[in-house]
Design a protein around this motif. Sequence first.
Motif, PDB file in Angstrom:
ATOM      1  N   ALA A  92       0.666  -1.186  -0.149  1.00 32.47           N
ATOM      2  CA  ALA A  92       0.053   0.070  -0.020  1.00 32.47           C
ATOM      3  C   ALA A  92       0.806   1.099  -0.184  1.00 32.47           C
ATOM      4  O   ALA A  92       0.555   2.134  -0.724  1.00 32.47           O
ATOM      5  N   ILE A  93       1.811   1.555   0.879  1.00 32.32           N
ATOM      6  CA  ILE A  93       2.763   2.412   0.958  1.00 32.32           C
ATOM      7  C   ILE A  93       3.456   2.837  -0.350  1.00 32.32           C
ATOM      8  O   ILE A  93       3.503   3.675  -0.746  1.00 32.32           O
ATOM      9  N   SER A  94       3.952   1.612  -1.072  1.00 29.71           N
ATOM     10  CA  SER A  94       5.011   1.830  -2.124  1.00 29.71           C
ATOM     11  C   SER A  94       4.163   2.343  -3.187  1.00 29.71           C
ATOM     12  O   SER A  94       4.465   2.808  -4.170  1.00 29.71           O
ATOM     13  N   SER A  95       2.717   1.637  -3.342  1.00 27.22           N
ATOM     14  CA  SER A  95       1.718   2.017  -4.287  1.00 27.22           C
ATOM     15  C   SER A  95       1.319   3.596  -4.379  1.00 27.22           C
ATOM     16  O   SER A  95       1.614   4.229  -5.445  1.00 27.22           O
ATOM     17  N   ILE A  96       0.999   4.071  -3.101  1.00 26.37           N
ATOM     18  CA  ILE A  96       0.598   5.376  -3.050  1.00 26.37           C
ATOM     19  C   ILE A  96       1.887   6.482  -3.431  1.00 26.37           C
ATOM     20  O   ILE A  96       1.714   7.568  -3.918  1.00 26.37           O
ATOM     21  N   LEU A  97       3.196   5.972  -3.054  1.00 26.77           N
ATOM     22  CA  LEU A  97       4.469   6.883  -3.105  1.00 26.77           C
ATOM     23  C   LEU A  97       4.775   6.713  -4.584  1.00 26.77           C
ATOM     24  O   LEU A  97       4.866   7.750  -5.298  1.00 26.77           O
ATOM     25  N   LEU A  98       4.510   5.620  -5.299  1.00 30.54           N
ATOM     26  CA  LEU A  98       4.811   5.638  -6.589  1.00 30.54           C
ATOM     27  C   LEU A  98       3.629   6.298  -7.569  1.00 30.54           C
ATOM     28  O   LEU A  98       4.047   7.166  -8.585  1.00 30.54           O
ATOM     29  N   SER A  99       2.403   6.450  -7.039  1.00 29.69           N
ATOM     30  CA  SER A  99       1.528   6.988  -7.816  1.00 29.69           C
ATOM     31  C   SER A  99       1.586   8.710  -7.574  1.00 29.69           C
ATOM     32  O   SER A  99       1.170   9.422  -8.563  1.00 29.69           O
ATOM     33  N   SER A 111      10.095  13.252  11.091  1.00 32.63           N
ATOM     34  CA  SER A 111      10.510  12.394  12.477  1.00 32.63           C
ATOM     35  C   SER A 111      10.754  10.882  11.915  1.00 32.63           C
ATOM     36  O   SER A 111      10.799  10.567  11.073  1.00 32.63           O
ATOM     37  N   ASN A 112      10.520  10.121  12.993  1.00 31.41           N
ATOM     38  CA  ASN A 112      10.655   8.599  13.047  1.00 31.41           C
ATOM     39  C   ASN A 112       9.504   7.984  12.165  1.00 31.41           C
ATOM     40  O   ASN A 112       8.536   8.237  12.643  1.00 31.41           O
ATOM     41  N   ILE A 113       9.857   7.347  11.106  1.00 33.20           N
ATOM     42  CA  ILE A 113       8.730   6.549  10.470  1.00 33.20           C
ATOM     43  C   ILE A 113       9.232   5.129  10.186  1.00 33.20           C
ATOM     44  O   ILE A 113      10.574   4.612  10.417  1.00 33.20           O
ATOM     45  N   TYR A 114       8.587   4.243   9.854  1.00 34.37           N
ATOM     46  CA  TYR A 114       8.630   2.716   9.742  1.00 34.37           C
ATOM     47  C   TYR A 114       9.920   2.636   8.701  1.00 34.37           C
ATOM     48  O   TYR A 114      10.088   3.065   7.581  1.00 34.37           O
ATOM     49  N   PHE A 115      11.110   1.844   9.160  1.00 32.70           N
ATOM     50  CA  PHE A 115      12.385   1.511   8.610  1.00 32.70           C
ATOM     51  C   PHE A 115      12.092   1.026   7.020  1.00 32.70           C
ATOM     52  O   PHE A 115      12.898   1.353   6.164  1.00 32.70           O
ATOM     53  N   SER A 116      11.054   0.164   7.028  1.00 33.49           N
ATOM     54  CA  SER A 116      10.859  -0.310   5.531  1.00 33.49           C
ATOM     55  C   SER A 116      10.343   0.867   4.570  1.00 33.49           C
ATOM     56  O   SER A 116      10.879   0.713   3.321  1.00 33.49           O
ATOM     57  N   THR A 117       9.716   1.802   5.044  1.00 38.61           N
ATOM     58  CA  THR A 117       9.140   3.006   4.279  1.00 38.61           C
ATOM     59  C   THR A 117      10.526   3.724   3.920  1.00 38.61           C
ATOM     60  O   THR A 117      10.528   4.133   2.694  1.00 38.61           O
ATOM     61  N   ILE A 118      11.412   3.974   4.868  1.00 36.48           N
ATOM     62  CA  ILE A 118      12.581   4.664   4.256  1.00 36.48           C
ATOM     63  C   ILE A 118      13.379   3.723   3.614  1.00 36.48           C
ATOM     64  O   ILE A 118      14.056   4.271   2.473  1.00 36.48           O
ATOM     65  N   ASP A 119      13.587   2.407   3.821  1.00 34.47           N
ATOM     66  CA  ASP A 119      14.012   1.781   2.755  1.00 34.47           C
ATOM     67  C   ASP A 119      13.516   1.930   1.130  1.00 34.47           C
ATOM     68  O   ASP A 119      14.371   1.836   0.406  1.00 34.47           O
ATOM     69  N   PHE A 120      12.186   1.908   1.235  1.00 35.37           N
ATOM     70  CA  PHE A 120      11.637   2.040  -0.411  1.00 35.37           C
ATOM     71  C   PHE A 120      12.167   3.438  -0.733  1.00 35.37           C
ATOM     72  O   PHE A 120      12.395   3.422  -1.829  1.00 35.37           O
ATOM     73  N   LEU A 121      12.091   4.354   0.119  1.00 42.22           N
ATOM     74  CA  LEU A 121      12.376   5.778  -0.609  1.00 42.22           C
ATOM     75  C   LEU A 121      14.009   5.714  -0.910  1.00 42.22           C
ATOM     76  O   LEU A 121      14.153   6.435  -1.840  1.00 42.22           O
ATOM     77  N   LYS A 122      14.783   5.065  -0.118  1.00 47.28           N
ATOM     78  CA  LYS A 122      16.184   4.797  -0.496  1.00 47.28           C
ATOM     79  C   LYS A 122      16.136   4.248  -1.932  1.00 47.28           C
ATOM     80  O   LYS A 122      17.066   4.557  -2.905  1.00 47.28           O
TER      81      LYS A 122
END
Length: 390
Positions: A92-99, A111-122
Amino acid sequence: MNYNESLSFDKEICFHLAEDRERHLGSVVPPIYQNNVFLYKTHESISQAENDLAKHYIYSRGANPTVEIAERKLAALERGEACRCFSSGMAAISSILLSSLKSGDHVLCVSNIYFSTIDFLKYMDKFGVEHSIIYSTSPDDIEKEIRANTRVIYIESPTDMNFRIIDLRAVAKLAKAMNIRTIIDNSWATPLYQKPLTMGMDVVVHSASKYLGGHSDLLGGAVIASKEIIDQVFSKELIMMGAVMGPHEASLLIRGLRTLPFRMKEHQENALKIASFLESHPAVEKVNYPGLPSHPDYQLSKEQMTGYTGLMSFQLKQGTYEAVRDVINKMKLFKIGVSWGSFESLIWSPNLGNNAVELKKQHINPGLIRIAVGLEDAEDLIGDLDYALN
């Protein structure tokens, strides 16, 4: 609508909305449409349906009746126009970011967000999408970090690990003035205790694997927003990438929603007792839980939330890896695990013994321990913590 009226309305959504029992032969539980293909009587009728995949059942990578029930419930709970469910929270997170993004855009994480979300942004760096993190939660400081190419402000409130509260109305107002999309992960508070769309946020995402499912047997995610945004995600990221929620998982989510109001009340009551106990314990330096009056954002939390859940963290006075390890290993009722939001109580620490530099960079105290307070007896859980801390 006051809190009691809102809760009553939310219960009605969880119990009955979209279930259309007459359509399903009077079934009290919605059937699981496990099929992948739906048949049509004529070529003309299927051709017409294929021109509007979002509203017709053709192939379950698109619309599915069981999944649709879960989506309609979540949209209503969040007071959103539409929802789409995915195979996991990260889908869900990766799809809305890609969109929401294209090459050259910038994402500001607060601030602090879920580490996998940061990994996807990297990972998105290779496509020319930049991101940065500001660890202050002050709207004034957030405004200073906005760039000319900022297209998304991404937040969690409460924040990951440190559980600070972000002023959603202030951030939404700031973002709208600059034509920036706001996305919030609302998994911690759930739609029962926080409704970000009503405060001006553009998009809400959820890990349905957490409180919404509530039984540690479901992987799923959801995006809730305006119909325009959801239609864009459906026609591109959902259909093309195929990370859809299956009908069986949707049925587990529907089941979880039936007990959500009652589970959350118990999570909150247990957590408030345990947070108060931890705050008074001589081995504990600090408790990060927005339901405590001592929390720096307590007043703000009362203004934009109607309740608190069971996830919190605390910091040991002896903030070493060995101290963290010893406390965790002494636990009996609290089981060691990385997830949260279900019936069982869990304990975990981001201090892995070899990541001190990264913890400092993320503003995470090395003595921090995260606990997910489950539905066991609160006094038993307090006894477990007391034994381990002593």
